[in-house]
Design a protein around this motif. Structure first.
Motif, PDB file in Angstrom:
ATOM      1  N   ALA A 133      25.200  -2.905  23.520  1.00 15.10           N
ATOM      2  CA  ALA A 133      26.444  -2.693  22.773  1.00 15.10           C
ATOM      3  C   ALA A 133      26.788  -3.929  21.952  1.00 15.10           C
ATOM      4  O   ALA A 133      27.218  -3.824  20.801  1.00 15.10           O
ATOM      5  N   ARG A 134      26.582  -5.110  22.536  1.00 12.45           N
ATOM      6  CA  ARG A 134      26.873  -6.343  21.801  1.00 12.45           C
ATOM      7  C   ARG A 134      25.950  -6.480  20.594  1.00 12.45           C
ATOM      8  O   ARG A 134      26.389  -6.913  19.514  1.00 12.45           O
ATOM      9  N   ILE A 143      27.370  -4.263  17.962  1.00  8.71           N
ATOM     10  CA  ILE A 143      28.589  -4.836  17.378  1.00  8.71           C
ATOM     11  C   ILE A 143      28.235  -5.975  16.425  1.00  8.71           C
ATOM     12  O   ILE A 143      28.800  -6.095  15.336  1.00  8.71           O
ATOM     13  N   CYS A 183      28.996   2.493  20.827  1.00  6.41           N
ATOM     14  CA  CYS A 183      29.224   1.342  21.708  1.00  6.41           C
ATOM     15  C   CYS A 183      29.895   1.763  23.005  1.00  6.41           C
ATOM     16  O   CYS A 183      29.557   1.256  24.087  1.00  6.41           O
TER      17      CYS A 183
END
Length: 283
Positions: free
Chosen positions: A196-197, A200, A184
């Protein structure tokens, strides 16, 4: 007399570490809550990053020509005169002449360390690590070392994919969390906060940690998502205020694995480093 470049029976020498960074002390890696989940209990689809264009890398150079004398005595003399280029050439020859895949892997790891740390030839060090992956498959030590070098060369998209691949080979939950976080961080440094989200979100089943919250904050800032940023900052503040017991820090099983889990410090995006340094009190 100790040979500073000599490998042990099962791992590269500590003096030519597999990574330039010291292993993380684990203070920021501790999960908020313990979990009985295994390292692969949260499956993150490695195809998640397939859409990303990997940074270009220099064409691979041919392996160094084999030299006749790569005996321990010759290597000792080269070490005494500080001729690390000669040591790298000897290790290349030794790798070419070694039939055992595992022994060749260790020699290549050691040569990568000499190229990187003694000679500053990072591209060649990366190529040596790529040969390990071709010959030995998804070796986690080589994946993490190559990912860290790619981060240091600002090849962030390439690093992210390597960190994600390493996470698929994690031996325990802590390793998996570290790899996902590093992935990330590389994505955010590459200007890919949306990806990246997604990562996550895919890793929601993993225990939360301060570093993961800092990644969420940095990504939210890039996306100008004030609500997500505020939520992550609240969680981080609660984590800082929570009473902590003596952490049961789990270490990798051997020094080779330890040296292949580099600290975030130098290669983490600036926003993440700033968030961490601004926190009051002990980590």
């Amino acid at each position: 007399e100790t040979n500073e470049d000599a490998p042990s029976d099962d791992q590269p020498s500590e003096d030519d570490d597999v990574s330039a960074d010291e292993p993380s002390d684990g203070a920021d890696d501790e999960p908020i809550a313990d979990s009985d989940a295994g390292p692969r209990s949260v499956d993150i689809d490695p195809r998640l990053l397939d859409e990303m264009t990997v940074d270009s890398v220099p064409p691979r150079a041919a392996e160094a020509p084999s030299i006749v004398d790569y005996s321990p005595e010759s290597e000792k003399r080269a070490r005494e005169r500080g001729d690390h280029a000669a040591i790298a050439a000897m290790l290349a020859s030794r790798a070419q002449k070694t039939e055992s895949l595992e022994q060749r892997r260790l020699i290549r790891l050691r040569r990568a360390a000499v190229l990187e740390q003694r000679l500053g030839r990072l591209d060649e060090a990366c190529q040596e690590l790529e040969r390990i992956l071709e010959e030995n498959g998804e070796d986690p030590t080589a994946l993490r070392y190559l990912a860290d070098l790619s981060d240091r060369q600002h090849r962030r998209a390439r690093a992210a994919k390597l960190w994600l691949r390493a996470s698929q080979r994690a031996n325990d939950l802590d390793e998996k969390i570290r790899d996902v976080i590093r992935c990330c961080e590389s994505l955010i440094a590459a200007g890919r906060p949306e990806t990246a989200r997604k990562l996550i979100d895919a890793a929601r089943g993993l225990p939360q940690s301060a570093r993961l919250l800092e990644v969420r904050i940095a990504g939210a800032k890039q996306l100008d998502d004030a609500r997500e940023q505020a939520a992550a900052e609240r969680e981080l503040a609660l984590l800082d205020k929570a009473p902590t017991a003596e952490p049961a820090r789990r270490r990798p099983a051997n020094r080779e694995a330890a040296s292949a889990v580099p600290a975030v410090s130098a290669s983490a995006p600036a926003g993440i480093r700033t968030a961490r340094s601004s926190r009051a009190g002990p980590a």
